[in-house]
Design a protein around this motif. Structure first.
Motif, short mmCIF file in Angstrom:
data_model
loop_
_atom_site.label_atom_id
_atom_site.label_comp_id
_atom_site.label_asym_id
_atom_site.label_seq_id
_atom_site.Cartn_x
_atom_site.Cartn_y
_atom_site.Cartn_z
N ASN A 8 0.97 -1.19 0.00
CA ASN A 8 -0.10 0.05 -0.18
C ASN A 8 0.89 1.26 -0.10
O ASN A 8 0.65 2.12 -0.63
N GLN A 34 -8.33 -0.82 -1.19
CA GLN A 34 -7.20 0.19 -1.69
C GLN A 34 -6.87 -0.36 -3.13
O GLN A 34 -6.85 0.46 -3.96
N ASP A 92 -0.33 5.94 5.69
CA ASP A 92 0.36 4.75 5.43
C ASP A 92 1.32 4.34 6.46
O ASP A 92 1.50 3.12 6.80
N PHE A 110 -7.49 -4.05 2.58
CA PHE A 110 -6.38 -3.84 1.44
C PHE A 110 -6.75 -4.21 0.15
O PHE A 110 -6.56 -3.61 -0.66
#
Length: 171
Positions: A14, A138, A93, A135
């Motif tokens: 990510n 994203q 992040d 996840f």
């Protein structure tokens, strides 16, 4: 089975993806970034803001932190522009990676209950499934951003997980 190794690898992925996207954004004008391109969340920046909003919501659920200050409908306007998005994205992040690195496998067990902005109901799902969803969400929306970057004339980043450099993703 989802384990802490998966979470760390996906947190690294990510962050790596978002660093590459930041570089691509710098090649475009603010008008390019905010132009409605027909995506679900409108523009490149609107989509990136939505992902940041969702990551904030999921991390609040996982850690007990503060949820986003706006609702789902306002998620495309979550930050005040590209510069604010970049700062907030870097911080989020780092927080996701920090969380993943300290996570224990036992914390991925059981269920998670929350009031969904999408359904308006209380949802209860496997905690591990919710982590995978964060996840996956994203990645899904970054795919949309990838296409919009191409439309805007920017070179989209390499997105293949298999090609993530060793040590990438560390903010």
């Amino acid at each position: 089975m989802v384990d802490t190794g998966y979470c760390v690898e996906m947190a690294r992925y990510n962050a790596w993806q978002n660093r590459q996207i930041k570089a691509a954004l710098k090649t475009l004008t603010e008008a390019d970034l905010t132009c409605d391109r027909g995506a679900v969340f409108g523009s490149i920046l609107g989509t990136l803001n939505h992902v940041l909003w969702a990551d904030t919501a999921w991390m609040a659920r996982f850690t007990g932190g503060a949820p986003p200050r706006v609702g789902l409908e306002e998620s495309p306007d979550f930050t005040d522009g590209p510069g604010a998005w970049e700062i907030a994205r870097f911080r989020r992040d780092a927080a996701i990676l920090h969380w993943a690195e300290r996570l224990r496998n036992v914390e991925l067990g059981g269920t998670l209950s929350w009031t969904s902005a999408a359904t308006g109901r209380t949802e209860t799902k496997s905690r591990a499934l919710c982590v995978v969803h964060m996840f996956n969400h994203q990645t899904h929306h970054r795919g949309q951003v990838h296409a919009m970057l191409s439309q805007a004339g920017a070179v989209p980043p390499v997105s293949d997980l298999a090609f993530m450099p060793e040590g990438a993703g560390i903010p």
